[in-house]
Design an enzyme around this catalytic site. Sequence first.
Site, PDB file in Angstrom:
ATOM      1  N   HIS A 174      43.950  54.916  30.892  1.00 39.43           N
ATOM      2  CA  HIS A 174      42.829  54.331  30.153  1.00 39.43           C
ATOM      3  C   HIS A 174      42.297  55.303  29.104  1.00 39.43           C
ATOM      4  O   HIS A 174      42.186  54.976  27.916  1.00 39.43           O
ATOM      5  CB  HIS A 174      41.726  53.951  31.146  1.00 39.43           C
ATOM      6  CG  HIS A 174      40.524  53.316  30.531  1.00 39.43           C
ATOM      7  ND1 HIS A 174      40.297  51.965  30.566  1.00 39.43           N
ATOM      8  CD2 HIS A 174      39.463  53.845  29.866  1.00 39.43           C
ATOM      9  CE1 HIS A 174      39.163  51.678  29.950  1.00 39.43           C
ATOM     10  NE2 HIS A 174      38.635  52.817  29.513  1.00 39.43           N
ATOM     11  N   GLU A 175      41.973  56.513  29.547  1.00 36.84           N
ATOM     12  CA  GLU A 175      41.353  57.482  28.636  1.00 36.84           C
ATOM     13  C   GLU A 175      42.341  57.990  27.585  1.00 36.84           C
ATOM     14  O   GLU A 175      41.948  58.285  26.450  1.00 36.84           O
ATOM     15  CB  GLU A 175      40.759  58.647  29.417  1.00 36.84           C
ATOM     16  CG  GLU A 175      39.635  58.253  30.376  1.00 36.84           C
ATOM     17  CD  GLU A 175      38.495  57.501  29.715  1.00 36.84           C
ATOM     18  OE1 GLU A 175      38.307  57.641  28.477  1.00 36.84           O
ATOM     19  OE2 GLU A 175      37.784  56.753  30.414  1.00 36.84           O
ATOM     20  N   HIS A 179      42.279  55.575  24.782  1.00 34.53           N
ATOM     21  CA  HIS A 179      41.197  55.920  23.857  1.00 34.53           C
ATOM     22  C   HIS A 179      41.609  57.084  22.961  1.00 34.53           C
ATOM     23  O   HIS A 179      41.395  57.071  21.742  1.00 34.53           O
ATOM     24  CB  HIS A 179      39.953  56.344  24.642  1.00 34.53           C
ATOM     25  CG  HIS A 179      39.150  55.234  25.204  1.00 34.53           C
ATOM     26  ND1 HIS A 179      38.696  54.178  24.459  1.00 34.53           N
ATOM     27  CD2 HIS A 179      38.679  55.037  26.465  1.00 34.53           C
ATOM     28  CE1 HIS A 179      37.979  53.357  25.233  1.00 34.53           C
ATOM     29  NE2 HIS A 179      37.968  53.851  26.448  1.00 34.53           N
ATOM     30  N   HIS A 205      44.024  56.161  20.299  1.00 31.09           N
ATOM     31  CA  HIS A 205      43.342  55.360  19.278  1.00 31.09           C
ATOM     32  C   HIS A 205      42.639  56.291  18.292  1.00 31.09           C
ATOM     33  O   HIS A 205      42.756  56.144  17.064  1.00 31.09           O
ATOM     34  CB  HIS A 205      42.345  54.416  19.950  1.00 31.09           C
ATOM     35  CG  HIS A 205      41.855  53.309  19.071  1.00 31.09           C
ATOM     36  ND1 HIS A 205      41.001  52.325  19.522  1.00 31.09           N
ATOM     37  CD2 HIS A 205      42.081  53.024  17.761  1.00 31.09           C
ATOM     38  CE1 HIS A 205      40.731  51.484  18.534  1.00 31.09           C
ATOM     39  NE2 HIS A 205      41.370  51.888  17.453  1.00 31.09           N
TER      40      HIS A 205
END
Length: 606
Positions: A395-396, A399, A402
């Site tokens: 998940h991180e 980020h 991105h």
Amino acid sequence: NVRDYNKCKKRGMYMKRNEQLIENTWKIEDIYPNLDVFYEELENAKKQSKELLKYKDHLKDASSLYAYLKKYEELSERLYTLDCYTSLLSDQDGSNAFYQDLKGKANIVVTEIHSQQAFFEVELLKLSDVETYFEKEPGLKRYKRFIQDIYRLKPYTLSMEKEELLAGCQDIFSSSERAFYILNDVDTKFEDVIDAKGNVLPLTTGSYVDYLESADETLRKSAFENMYAAYGKVQNTMASLLNSQCKMLKYQSDLRGYSNALEASTNKNGVPSSVYKNLIAQVHKDIAPLHKYMNVRKKALNKDKLNMYDLYVPLVKEFDKKITFETAKQEALASVSLLGKEYVEAYEKGLNSRWIDVYENEGKRSGAYSCGVPCHPFVLLNHTDTLRSEFTLAHEMGHAMHSYMSFKHQPFIDSDYKIFVAEVASTCNEALLMHYLLERTTDKKERAYLINYLLEQYRGTMYRQAMLAEFEMLINEEVAKNNTLSAELLNKINHDLNAFYYGEDVIVDAPIDLEWAKIPHLYMNFYLYQYATSFCASMAISQKLLKGNQEDIENYLNFLKGGCSKSPIDLLKMAGVDMTSPQPIHDAICQFDQLVDEFDELINCK
């Protein structure tokens, strides 16, 4: 000193910051090699801001506007980096007074400079025929999106004097959030928990969910009760902080002429408030699959009714296995291989070049996050060798990638993507990791275990975040009616929402009423709904990616590279999803419903 994380855990203790292995910590010197450079940059920011003041009352034409924006962009990047640097230092050990003081010094400077530069937007909006400036000064095209976004907010922009006053109050406006983190991460202490064998174990925010996932009901109940007992002792203080936060939002939205704080928050990010309301309305309409899942969970645990501390325990115990950080890294990296060379090489570098602060230590900020910095992203984890932690890494890093792609492919002025799209890349990476794991198992019980985890992702990221978003909407509506958010009122609102969302098969145990007291995102101005909308968007995008169509992959990569060069809604449309429609939410819930049926069949098959 004990320098090994697992040895510390076995001894029932948590490391101090100086006991962390260096390879498991951030390489913060990648931002500034030493504090001398930090102080130098702080002084440079002050000087640069003063130099820009010469443009006050002198923004008259395309040439002066371009000259100002070039220097303003440089100053913005400098301020952003200063803020990130001190936040990272502070978050790695909230009890370190020097780091807290350093962050305070940076906050003061950043606030002063934002106040000094508040004249810009007001003067920009006084200029006539700005659209013609882009032809008169070609360099201004770099700032076209930035300028147009300011003009979009023109109806809500105040006079220069009021904008300067508001800019100067930003540090005050964030005081409730800062106080929450100190109270939550440093001053709130939890009583030890007891398992079925009578063993005494330490309870922290990092270990709490691990205990809730335990097959030991005694341990789960002890952790649940002790966690919320601690918040019960500070509930009135927490309620006061949340009340102040909501009053601050009301004050600013009223001042700017918005109909309410929700509209002010979503409009700032270029998203219609109807998207927020669509989410809640559609989840209410499609609540039945969640109730069905609760019924399946109740039967699997052989209980007449579920307690709130039964909602996280895996229902397939045989595959409740330890996943080391090294294994998590390898599998997370393999799962994104379809995204191509540029993405994979940067991802691998991030995993192995100290972009990540891995393990919990005393005073470290709880939870997990990614902080995009121009040099490279930084990821905070509190890894605990569980499947949940493996997905947190994915998940991180979503980020982080991105941010990496946006900083690499956009000028700084367009690099900071809006929070509405922030959770898409992260949850998309989780979906890719789940597909990778499911594709590599032939064991029905292992498949059931993974599907159980995926169902929990739906429950926790879509339904639960929608519930918390509804809670945030309701409490802001109370403040809009000039009601005070007492602990009693907050507890009642949260209790009623849990009863509706989870249905008749779940006992809404009294301690869960206090859950609002431990949610940091309630201080982030209507952030929570975006977990749910992003989850639905990422489910749609991941299905496209997994089909292997190169055009879909390129569209997604262009979305990641887009920063804030387009509106959040248009960026997602570029990736093939329209979030102004409730359809992606309904489609995601239909997938959830099918997974519930498959899981029910798997755990009941012979």
